[in-house]
Design a protein around this motif. Structure first.
Motif, short mmCIF file in Angstrom:
data_model
loop_
_atom_site.label_atom_id
_atom_site.label_comp_id
_atom_site.label_asym_id
_atom_site.label_seq_id
_atom_site.Cartn_x
_atom_site.Cartn_y
_atom_site.Cartn_z
N LYS A 24 0.65 7.15 2.62
CA LYS A 24 1.68 6.49 3.44
C LYS A 24 1.07 5.83 4.66
CE LYS A 24 5.56 9.31 1.99
NZ LYS A 24 6.50 10.38 2.33
N LYS A 25 0.11 6.51 5.28
CA LYS A 25 -0.56 5.93 6.45
C LYS A 25 -1.30 4.65 6.09
CE LYS A 25 -1.32 10.26 8.95
NZ LYS A 25 -2.36 11.23 9.40
N GLN A 26 -1.75 4.55 4.86
CA GLN A 26 -2.46 3.37 4.38
C GLN A 26 -1.51 2.30 3.86
OE1 GLN A 26 -5.88 3.20 4.75
NE2 GLN A 26 -5.52 5.13 5.81
N GLY A 27 -0.22 2.61 3.83
CA GLY A 27 0.77 1.66 3.32
C GLY A 27 0.79 1.57 1.81
N LEU A 28 0.36 2.65 1.14
CA LEU A 28 0.29 2.67 -0.32
C LEU A 28 1.21 3.75 -0.87
CD1 LEU A 28 -3.59 2.52 -0.69
CD2 LEU A 28 -2.00 0.63 -1.04
#
Length: 92
Positions: A24-28
């Motif tokens: 989630k932090k990576q936007g994935l």
């Protein structure tokens, strides 16, 4: 259209939460993170395996051979050319 597959994996709750939060932090999405990370790890391993093979099975050329290569003025950045057949390589 490429066929896609679904695979099940088993993770502990802590493993799932750790991976999910990082994704989630990576936007994935969870799946996208696992897919891209696994592919990157496989590619890196292949590169390391090739380097390891070359290190174990090849030697550096002698100074004399290196001088001969240098005198050929080969542009190793120029990727134009064609693939040789096995017959061309084996001919005298």
């Amino acid at each position: 259209m490429q066929t896609t597959l679904r695979k099940n994996i088993t993770l502990s709750k802590v493993e799932y939460e750790t991976i999910s939060l990082f994704a989630k932090k990576q936007g994935l999405s969870f799946s996208e993170f696992l897919r891209t990370t696994a592919l990157a790890a496989a590619e890196k391993s292949e590169e390391i395996d090739l380097l390891d093979f070359l290190t174990k099975n090849t030697e550096f050329v002698s100074a004399k051979e290196q001088k001969e290569f240098d005198e050929m003025n080969i542009d190793f950045n120029n990727l134009e050319g064609r693939e040789l057949t096995i017959d061309e390589v084996l001919q005298d």
